[in-house]
Design a protein around this motif. Sequence first.
Motif, PDB file in Angstrom:
ATOM      1  N   TRP A   1      48.605  39.040  53.210  1.00 20.99           N
ATOM      2  CA  TRP A   1      49.153  38.805  51.777  1.00 20.99           C
ATOM      3  C   TRP A   1      49.353  37.515  51.634  1.00 20.99           C
ATOM      4  O   TRP A   1      48.690  37.495  50.440  1.00 20.99           O
ATOM      5  N   GLN A   2      49.168  35.759  52.132  1.00 27.61           N
ATOM      6  CA  GLN A   2      48.806  35.208  51.534  1.00 27.61           C
ATOM      7  C   GLN A   2      47.194  35.034  51.407  1.00 27.61           C
ATOM      8  O   GLN A   2      47.621  34.272  49.959  1.00 27.61           O
ATOM      9  N   PHE A   3      46.450  35.873  51.507  1.00 26.20           N
ATOM     10  CA  PHE A   3      45.074  35.136  50.783  1.00 26.20           C
ATOM     11  C   PHE A   3      44.726  36.035  49.603  1.00 26.20           C
ATOM     12  O   PHE A   3      44.799  35.030  48.061  1.00 26.20           O
ATOM     13  N   PRO A   4      45.509  36.889  48.962  1.00 22.82           N
ATOM     14  CA  PRO A   4      45.763  37.076  47.736  1.00 22.82           C
ATOM     15  C   PRO A   4      46.702  36.007  46.905  1.00 22.82           C
ATOM     16  O   PRO A   4      46.662  36.044  45.398  1.00 22.82           O
ATOM     17  N   HIS A   5      47.709  35.907  47.638  1.00 25.18           N
ATOM     18  CA  HIS A   5      48.798  35.236  46.856  1.00 25.18           C
ATOM     19  C   HIS A   5      48.301  33.644  46.158  1.00 25.18           C
ATOM     20  O   HIS A   5      48.192  33.412  45.253  1.00 25.18           O
ATOM     21  N   PHE A   6      47.809  33.130  47.423  1.00 21.32           N
ATOM     22  CA  PHE A   6      47.271  31.873  47.295  1.00 21.32           C
ATOM     23  C   PHE A   6      46.018  31.035  46.849  1.00 21.32           C
ATOM     24  O   PHE A   6      46.222  30.492  46.146  1.00 21.32           O
ATOM     25  N   ASN A   7      44.874  32.687  47.044  1.00 20.28           N
ATOM     26  CA  ASN A   7      43.850  32.024  46.598  1.00 20.28           C
ATOM     27  C   ASN A   7      44.234  32.876  44.993  1.00 20.28           C
ATOM     28  O   ASN A   7      43.270  31.943  43.956  1.00 20.28           O
ATOM     29  N   ALA A   8      44.934  33.398  44.809  1.00 19.15           N
ATOM     30  CA  ALA A   8      45.255  33.219  43.154  1.00 19.15           C
ATOM     31  C   ALA A   8      45.585  32.293  42.607  1.00 19.15           C
ATOM     32  O   ALA A   8      45.480  32.034  41.247  1.00 19.15           O
ATOM     33  N   LEU A   9      47.031  31.821  43.564  1.00 19.78           N
ATOM     34  CA  LEU A   9      47.436  30.508  43.096  1.00 19.78           C
ATOM     35  C   LEU A   9      46.407  29.125  42.868  1.00 19.78           C
ATOM     36  O   LEU A   9      46.654  28.444  41.785  1.00 19.78           O
ATOM     37  N   SER A  10      45.770  29.881  43.683  1.00 17.42           N
ATOM     38  CA  SER A  10      45.162  27.938  43.636  1.00 17.42           C
ATOM     39  C   SER A  10      43.893  28.152  42.286  1.00 17.42           C
ATOM     40  O   SER A  10      43.422  27.001  41.682  1.00 17.42           O
ATOM     41  N   TRP A  11      44.055  29.413  41.945  1.00 16.74           N
ATOM     42  CA  TRP A  11      42.375  29.239  41.168  1.00 16.74           C
ATOM     43  C   TRP A  11      43.474  29.008  39.745  1.00 16.74           C
ATOM     44  O   TRP A  11      42.282  28.418  38.570  1.00 16.74           O
ATOM     45  N   ASN A  12      44.016  28.637  39.242  1.00 13.91           N
ATOM     46  CA  ASN A  12      44.309  28.242  37.875  1.00 13.91           C
ATOM     47  C   ASN A  12      44.554  26.925  38.181  1.00 13.91           C
ATOM     48  O   ASN A  12      45.272  26.599  37.186  1.00 13.91           O
TER      49      ASN A  12
END
Length: 263
Positions: free
Chosen positions: A135-146
Motif C-alpha cells: 500500500w505504501q508505494f501508491p500512497h507515497f509515490n503519488a504524494l512524492s510526485w507533486n
Amino acid sequence: MHLLPSALQSAVVLCGESVFLEYFEVPFDSNMNRTKNRPLVRGQISPLHAVSFALACGVPGVALLTLAVNPLTGFLGALNIFLYTCCYTPLKRLSIVNTWVGAVVGAIPPVIGWTAATGSLDPAALLMGAFLYSWQFPHFNALSWNLREDYSRGGYRMMSVTHPDMCRRVALRHSVALVGLSCLGPAAGLTTWTFPLVSLPINLYISYLALRFYHRADRGSARKLFFCSLWHLPMLLLLALTCKKPAKEQSGADLPSANPVPS
C-alpha cells in the motif's frame, strides 16, 4: 491483556523514531517547504533536548515491549528503530532504495501488534505486513510526485525525482499486488473466503487510479491516487476484520483462537 501496554509502548517507540529522523535531517529540512517549519529547524527545540527525548522514548519503549509483552515484540520494535534511523534516513540522500526500506519500516508496526497479541510470527502476521508494504508505494509515490521540486531542493533521492517512469510503474505494480494479497487472506488463516470478494472493488479502484497515474503522469492523477490511498487502507483492514476467520474454524496449525485479527 497486552493490548493497552503494547499500544502505548509502540507509540513511544514510534515517537523516538520520528524525533531521530528530524534530528538527522535538520540541514535538509530547512530547504523544503513542507518541513521548514518543524520545531528543530526553527530552533524551538535544541538538538540536545531532541536526542534526549528520542532516547528516553526508544530505549524504555523497546525494554518495556520486551519485558511487559514478549521478547519477539521487543525485537521487532528495536529492528524498526534501527531500520528507520540507520538505514532509511541516510539512504534518502543516497539511493532510491530508501523507498523500499521505508516500506519495510512501515510494514512492521502491524506485525508488532500481531506478535503482541499472539506471541508468534504467523503467516497471517506477515500478510498484514505485506498489505502495509504494498500500500505504501501508491500512497507515497503519488504524494512524492507533486513534491518533486521540494525533494530535489532537499537533496533527497526519491523515485519521483530521479526515476519518474519507475515511480509510476512501481505505484501501479503494488496497487495491483493488493488484489493478489487479498486473495491470500483465507489461505493464511486471516480471513474467510468472502474477503477477496468484498475487497475486490476497492482494490480495483486504487489499481484503476494507479493506471491513470501511470499513463497521465500529472498532478491531478497523482492527487487522486494519494487521496484514495488515505481511505483505502483503513477500509481494507476493516473488511479484513469483518471477514476474520471464526475461531472454531481454525485448526491447530492456524492462528491462536483468542483473536485472529489484532485490534
